[in-house]
Write a protein that holds these residues in place. Structure first.
Motif, PDB file in Angstrom:
ATOM      1  N   TYR A   1     123.524  78.883  83.062  1.00 31.86           N
ATOM      2  CA  TYR A   1     123.423  79.046  84.518  1.00 31.86           C
ATOM      3  C   TYR A   1     124.028  80.383  84.941  1.00 31.86           C
ATOM      4  N   GLY A   2     125.173  80.733  84.355  1.00 30.34           N
ATOM      5  CA  GLY A   2     125.774  82.026  84.671  1.00 30.34           C
ATOM      6  C   GLY A   2     124.851  83.185  84.353  1.00 30.34           C
ATOM      7  N   HIS A   3     124.116  83.070  83.256  1.00 27.74           N
ATOM      8  CA  HIS A   3     123.152  84.113  82.903  1.00 27.74           C
ATOM      9  C   HIS A   3     121.979  84.134  83.886  1.00 27.74           C
ATOM     10  N   GLU A   4     121.541  82.961  84.309  1.00 28.09           N
ATOM     11  CA  GLU A   4     120.395  82.899  85.224  1.00 28.09           C
ATOM     12  C   GLU A   4     120.738  83.466  86.602  1.00 28.09           C
ATOM     13  N   VAL A   5     121.918  83.136  87.112  1.00 22.87           N
ATOM     14  CA  VAL A   5     122.315  83.681  88.408  1.00 22.87           C
ATOM     15  C   VAL A   5     122.739  85.143  88.265  1.00 22.87           C
TER      16      VAL A   5
ATOM     17  N   HIS B   1     129.379  98.673  92.598  1.00 23.83           N
ATOM     18  CA  HIS B   1     129.773  97.294  92.875  1.00 23.83           C
ATOM     19  C   HIS B   1     128.541  96.415  93.127  1.00 23.83           C
ATOM     20  N   PRO B   2     128.287  95.404  92.282  1.00 24.93           N
ATOM     21  CA  PRO B   2     127.084  94.578  92.463  1.00 24.93           C
ATOM     22  C   PRO B   2     127.181  93.650  93.671  1.00 24.93           C
ATOM     23  N   THR B   3     126.140  93.652  94.491  1.00 19.12           N
ATOM     24  CA  THR B   3     126.075  92.779  95.670  1.00 19.12           C
ATOM     25  C   THR B   3     124.783  91.973  95.694  1.00 19.12           C
ATOM     26  N   ALA B   4     123.684  92.550  95.265  1.00 20.38           N
ATOM     27  CA  ALA B   4     122.419  91.824  95.097  1.00 20.38           C
ATOM     28  C   ALA B   4     121.689  92.432  93.915  1.00 20.38           C
ATOM     29  N   TRP B   5     120.933  91.582  93.199  1.00 17.98           N
ATOM     30  CA  TRP B   5     120.241  92.058  92.001  1.00 17.98           C
ATOM     31  C   TRP B   5     119.055  91.157  91.674  1.00 17.98           C
ATOM     32  N   PHE B   6     118.250  91.605  90.720  1.00 12.42           N
ATOM     33  CA  PHE B   6     117.122  90.795  90.258  1.00 12.42           C
ATOM     34  C   PHE B   6     117.010  90.882  88.751  1.00 12.42           C
ATOM     35  N   GLN B   7     116.335  89.879  88.186  1.00 10.48           N
ATOM     36  CA  GLN B   7     116.006  89.868  86.761  1.00 10.48           C
ATOM     37  C   GLN B   7     114.508  89.605  86.624  1.00 10.48           C
ATOM     38  N   GLU B   8     113.806  90.522  86.008  1.00 12.50           N
ATOM     39  CA  GLU B   8     112.380  90.310  85.761  1.00 12.50           C
ATOM     40  C   GLU B   8     112.165  89.087  84.885  1.00 12.50           C
ATOM     41  N   ARG B   9     113.048  88.878  83.933  1.00 12.56           N
ATOM     42  CA  ARG B   9     113.038  87.683  83.087  1.00 12.56           C
ATOM     43  C   ARG B   9     114.423  87.053  83.155  1.00 12.56           C
ATOM     44  N   GLY B  10     114.517  85.904  83.825  1.00 16.30           N
ATOM     45  CA  GLY B  10     115.799  85.256  83.995  1.00 16.30           C
ATOM     46  C   GLY B  10     116.483  84.987  82.659  1.00 16.30           C
ATOM     47  N   ALA B  11     117.733  85.447  82.528  1.00 19.18           N
ATOM     48  CA  ALA B  11     118.437  85.352  81.250  1.00 19.18           C
ATOM     49  C   ALA B  11     118.904  83.939  80.936  1.00 19.18           C
ATOM     50  N   GLY B  12     118.714  82.997  81.871  1.00 19.51           N
ATOM     51  CA  GLY B  12     119.101  81.623  81.606  1.00 19.51           C
ATOM     52  C   GLY B  12     118.119  80.869  80.737  1.00 19.51           C
ATOM     53  N   ALA B  13     116.906  81.374  80.596  1.00 18.81           N
ATOM     54  CA  ALA B  13     115.913  80.739  79.728  1.00 18.81           C
ATOM     55  C   ALA B  13     116.273  80.995  78.276  1.00 18.81           C
TER      56      ALA B  13
ATOM     57  N   THR C   1     109.697  80.491  78.195  1.00 21.14           N
ATOM     58  CA  THR C   1     108.928  81.377  79.065  1.00 21.14           C
ATOM     59  C   THR C   1     109.760  81.650  80.307  1.00 21.14           C
ATOM     60  N   ALA C   2     110.398  82.787  80.362  1.00 25.30           N
ATOM     61  CA  ALA C   2     111.331  83.081  81.449  1.00 25.30           C
ATOM     62  C   ALA C   2     110.590  83.491  82.713  1.00 25.30           C
ATOM     63  N   GLY C   3     110.921  82.841  83.829  1.00 25.94           N
ATOM     64  CA  GLY C   3     110.452  83.287  85.130  1.00 25.94           C
ATOM     65  C   GLY C   3     111.385  84.359  85.677  1.00 25.94           C
ATOM     66  N   ARG C   4     111.253  84.658  86.949  1.00 21.63           N
ATOM     67  CA  ARG C   4     112.087  85.668  87.572  1.00 21.63           C
ATOM     68  C   ARG C   4     113.338  85.044  88.198  1.00 21.63           C
ATOM     69  N   SER C   5     114.340  85.887  88.426  1.00 23.05           N
ATOM     70  CA  SER C   5     115.579  85.473  89.075  1.00 23.05           C
ATOM     71  C   SER C   5     115.981  86.528  90.098  1.00 23.05           C
ATOM     72  N   PHE C   6     116.434  86.056  91.262  1.00 25.05           N
ATOM     73  CA  PHE C   6     116.905  86.949  92.325  1.00 25.05           C
ATOM     74  C   PHE C   6     118.191  86.371  92.898  1.00 25.05           C
ATOM     75  N   TYR C   7     119.164  87.236  93.149  1.00 25.03           N
ATOM     76  CA  TYR C   7     120.427  86.779  93.728  1.00 25.03           C
ATOM     77  C   TYR C   7     120.915  87.772  94.769  1.00 25.03           C
ATOM     78  N   THR C   8     121.379  87.254  95.912  1.00 30.09           N
ATOM     79  CA  THR C   8     122.098  88.060  96.888  1.00 30.09           C
ATOM     80  C   THR C   8     123.391  87.350  97.235  1.00 30.09           C
ATOM     81  N   SER C   9     124.486  88.090  97.269  1.00 28.33           N
ATOM     82  CA  SER C   9     125.784  87.489  97.567  1.00 28.33           C
ATOM     83  C   SER C   9     126.066  87.412  99.058  1.00 28.33           C
ATOM     84  N   LEU C  10     125.183  87.958  99.880  1.00 25.83           N
ATOM     85  CA  LEU C  10     125.364  87.919 101.328  1.00 25.83           C
ATOM     86  C   LEU C  10     124.900  86.574 101.885  1.00 25.83           C
ATOM     87  N   GLY C  11     125.330  86.267 103.127  1.00 35.51           N
ATOM     88  CA  GLY C  11     124.836  85.052 103.770  1.00 35.51           C
ATOM     89  C   GLY C  11     125.911  84.063 104.169  1.00 35.51           C
TER      90      GLY C  11
END
Length: 336
Positions: free
Chosen positions: A126-130, A204-216, A221-231
């Protein structure tokens, strides 16, 4: 003056252009999971309402749950993406984690928002996916967020220096080490933080994306992952610029082409046609292939889009010159 036949053709083509795109559009389905075991944000209901109200504008249907028992293979397989919203603590049991792992291995997509990096802290995949786990944040205050990559759909609408009132998260690791691309960075000179930062990398990381989610898993078959720390705030979820940022990330994630809303060979997601669950399939890293024995069930006639039915009646009644060839093509498009 155009001859009558030319006018009729022009009218018909205009009708086709008007009706066809919406008649055959596929809605993606996203599950919002907002369960908490530790701190609970009071902005969660506001966030859910904002996502659900704007979803139809992006052809996205949002469903919600806080029931960890819903995390089963069968239930998760209905969705093109899972959106973890402000989760804290151990929000899944072992069965739920196993179902989440399988969903990610089959091409499921992941979106994490704000405190989603502060849950399942001992679950490595999960840590890798997020991308990285939350460490701490200084007091809520005004800050500047720098746009690192303005070409991404979640940042293309933002000013180069985005002034926000939010929590500037620090993380326990650098998301770049698992393949994430940083697109927003907290400008550390714009706010006060007296804490001790760990090795989260620079900028300093605040938002990022992964073309292939590292949690797979490596054979998945890895899908995509997107994270934003704002909100953090209710007011944030009422801000149109912030919502544009979030929906840019969501729509980008859904375009992975690894789920059934967009790929009939996928193994999870909201299908435009139904795939027989008894059919055998196999997957390899980065691709998803179904065996030739897979059975595609054609939707019954009563699910044919109403707009197309109306268009067909108009064409048959008033424009008899319209060839069966073109009508046939639309029928095939509607079904297949």
């Amino acid at each position: 003056m155009l001859p009558n036949t030319s006018i009729c053709r022009l009218v018909t083509l205009s009708l086709l252009a008007l009706f066809a795109p919406s008649a055959f559009a596929t809605n993606a389905k996203v599950l919002i999971y907002s369960a908490t075991e530790d701190f609970r944000h009071d902005s969660i209901p506001t966030a859910i309402q904002a996502l659900q109200s704007k979803g139809p504008s992006f052809d996205i249907q949002f469903e919600t749950t806080e029931d960890k028992a819903q995390f089963t293979d069968q239930y998760l397989a209905r969705y093109d993406a899972l959106l973890f919203l402000d989760n804290t603590g151990e929000v899944l049991d072992d069965l739920g984690k196993a179902a989440l792992q399988k969903y990610l291995d089959l091409g499921g997509n992941f979106i994490g928002i704000h405190a989603a990096s502060d849950c399942l802290r001992n679950t490595t995949f999960y840590g890798h996916e997020v991308g990285a786990f939350f460490d701490y944040h200084p007091a809520l205050q005004n800050a500047t967020v720098d746009v690192i990559d303005s070409s991404h759909p979640s940042t293309s609408m933002l000013p180069a220096q985005w002034h926000v009132q939010d929590e500037m998260y620090n993380f326990k690791s650098d998301p770049r080490t698992i393949g994430a691309t940083i697109i927003l960075s907290a400008n550390e000179s714009s706010y006060i933080d007296t804490g001790t930062r760990l090795n989260q990398g620079t900028p300093h990381p605040t938002a990022w994306f992964q073309e292939r989610g590292a949690g797979a898993e490596s054979n998945g078959t890895a899908g995509r992952s997107f994270y934003t720390s704002l909100g953090h705030l209710n007011e944030t979820w009422q801000d149109e610029l912030f919502l544009a940022h979030v929906f840019g990330g969501i729509t980008w994630t859904l375009q992975s082409n690894t789920t059934l809303a967009f790929n009939t060979s996928a193994e999870v997601g909201n299908p435009s046609v139904s795939v027989d669950p008894t059919s055998s399939s196999s997957s390899t890293t980065g691709t998803s292939t179904s065996s030739s024995s897979a059975v595609i069930s054609v939707p019954p006639i009563d699910v044919l889009p109403l707009k197309f039915m109306v268009l067909s009646i108009i064409a048959a009644t008033f424009f008899p010159w319209l060839s069966s060839f073109y009508l046939g093509r639309f029928v095939l498009t509607a079904y297949f």
